[in-house]
Every structure is written in C-alpha cells, then in structure tokens.
Design an enzyme around this catalytic site. Sequence first.
Site, mmCIF file in Angstrom:
data_model
loop_
_atom_site.group_PDB
_atom_site.id
_atom_site.type_symbol
_atom_site.label_atom_id
_atom_site.label_comp_id
_atom_site.label_asym_id
_atom_site.label_seq_id
_atom_site.Cartn_x
_atom_site.Cartn_y
_atom_site.Cartn_z
ATOM 1 N N GLU A 125 0.859 -1.234 -0.085
ATOM 2 C CA GLU A 125 -0.138 0.070 -0.045
ATOM 3 C C GLU A 125 0.874 1.209 0.011
ATOM 4 O O GLU A 125 0.636 2.184 -0.741
ATOM 5 C CB GLU A 125 -1.086 0.016 1.168
ATOM 6 C CG GLU A 125 -1.968 -1.062 1.085
ATOM 7 C CD GLU A 125 -2.793 -1.130 -0.025
ATOM 8 O OE1 GLU A 125 -2.933 -0.067 -0.784
ATOM 9 O OE2 GLU A 125 -3.388 -2.297 -0.558
ATOM 10 N N HIS A 128 1.979 1.867 -3.443
ATOM 11 C CA HIS A 128 0.729 2.841 -4.194
ATOM 12 C C HIS A 128 0.928 4.341 -3.649
ATOM 13 O O HIS A 128 0.875 5.189 -4.473
ATOM 14 C CB HIS A 128 -0.538 2.292 -3.918
ATOM 15 C CG HIS A 128 -0.960 0.971 -4.620
ATOM 16 N ND1 HIS A 128 -0.647 0.785 -5.778
ATOM 17 C CD2 HIS A 128 -1.381 -0.105 -3.883
ATOM 18 C CE1 HIS A 128 -0.897 -0.481 -6.110
ATOM 19 N NE2 HIS A 128 -1.580 -0.992 -5.054
#
Length: 172
Positions: A125, A128
């Site tokens: 994450e 990202h």
Amino acid sequence: MAALGPAPESLASLARRLAATFAHQVNIVNPEIDLSQSYDQRRGQHNALVLLDQLTLMPTAPSVRRLGVIASDLFIPMLTHVFGLAQLGGLAAVVSTHRLSQTVSSNAPQRTQVEQRLAKEAIHELGHAFGLVHCADPACVMRSATDIAEVDLRPTSFCHSCHQALLTKTTV
C-alpha cells in the site's frame, strides 16, 4: 504510521521493516481519528476511503506518508473487503490485520506469519502511495492479492522494475 489497533510489538517490528524497505524514518503515533465516522453498521466494517480521508488530514509535513494500521475489517463500496487501500501517489494508506489473521489451513496463523502478512500489505500500500501500480511479476510485492493465500505467496520485496521506479519517486 498511525496505530489504530494491533499490538505495539507488531507495530514496532513493522516500523523497522518499513524504515529499511523505504530508507525513510518511520514514527508510530496514536492519531486523533474518529473510527465511528468510518464504521458502516450494516456491513460491520470500516470504510477504508473514510479512513484515508482522515489520515490525509493529520497534521504532518506535506510530504510525509501516513499509514494507518487497524485491527477491524475494511471495505470499499465496490468490494466486500480489502486488506488495505492507498491513494495512488498520495499521502495516505491504510491496512487491516483483521483478514491477515485468517487461517488458510486448519492451523491458526502464528504471530510471525500475521506480522509477515502485515509487512507485505503495508509495503504494497505504501508502494501505491509512492505512485507504484500493480505489477504482473509474481516475485514483486506490488502484485495484486485478493485472498489470503495470494498474500502469503507475495514476497516482501519489489521486483527490479518497481524498485527502480520507487527510487525515482522517493529521491529528493
């Protein structure tokens, strides 16, 4: 890193791993986040999008990435659940230990296995948040995972291409 649930020793282990992976300082804080704003009574889960909004509003330096770690189950409106969610190229990401603690076989996962899964999701994450997209390379942490077995197969490291892309996004 915003602590919203898991054990302090698990968070300390995660902070060390994130600092080594991203070559950045990692601080653990207990944020002033109202979890009731993200809770959907009908689903019995927290809306990850609402948590991302709250994490984005935390008072920190404009370039500091924020990772919320929560023990409760997460969802986004178009999916029944998510292990985590991030703003692509944004400031915030959130991961949940709820489904990462699930069993794959008849044996309950050991704490080290749950910590390994948490590290994979957090690195994914935050990747990202630093602007990386999903990767097709099975030897990359940026590979998509829709169930716990796929999380277990994922490594904790970036493939060469994603690592190179990350270097260009994290170098000042």
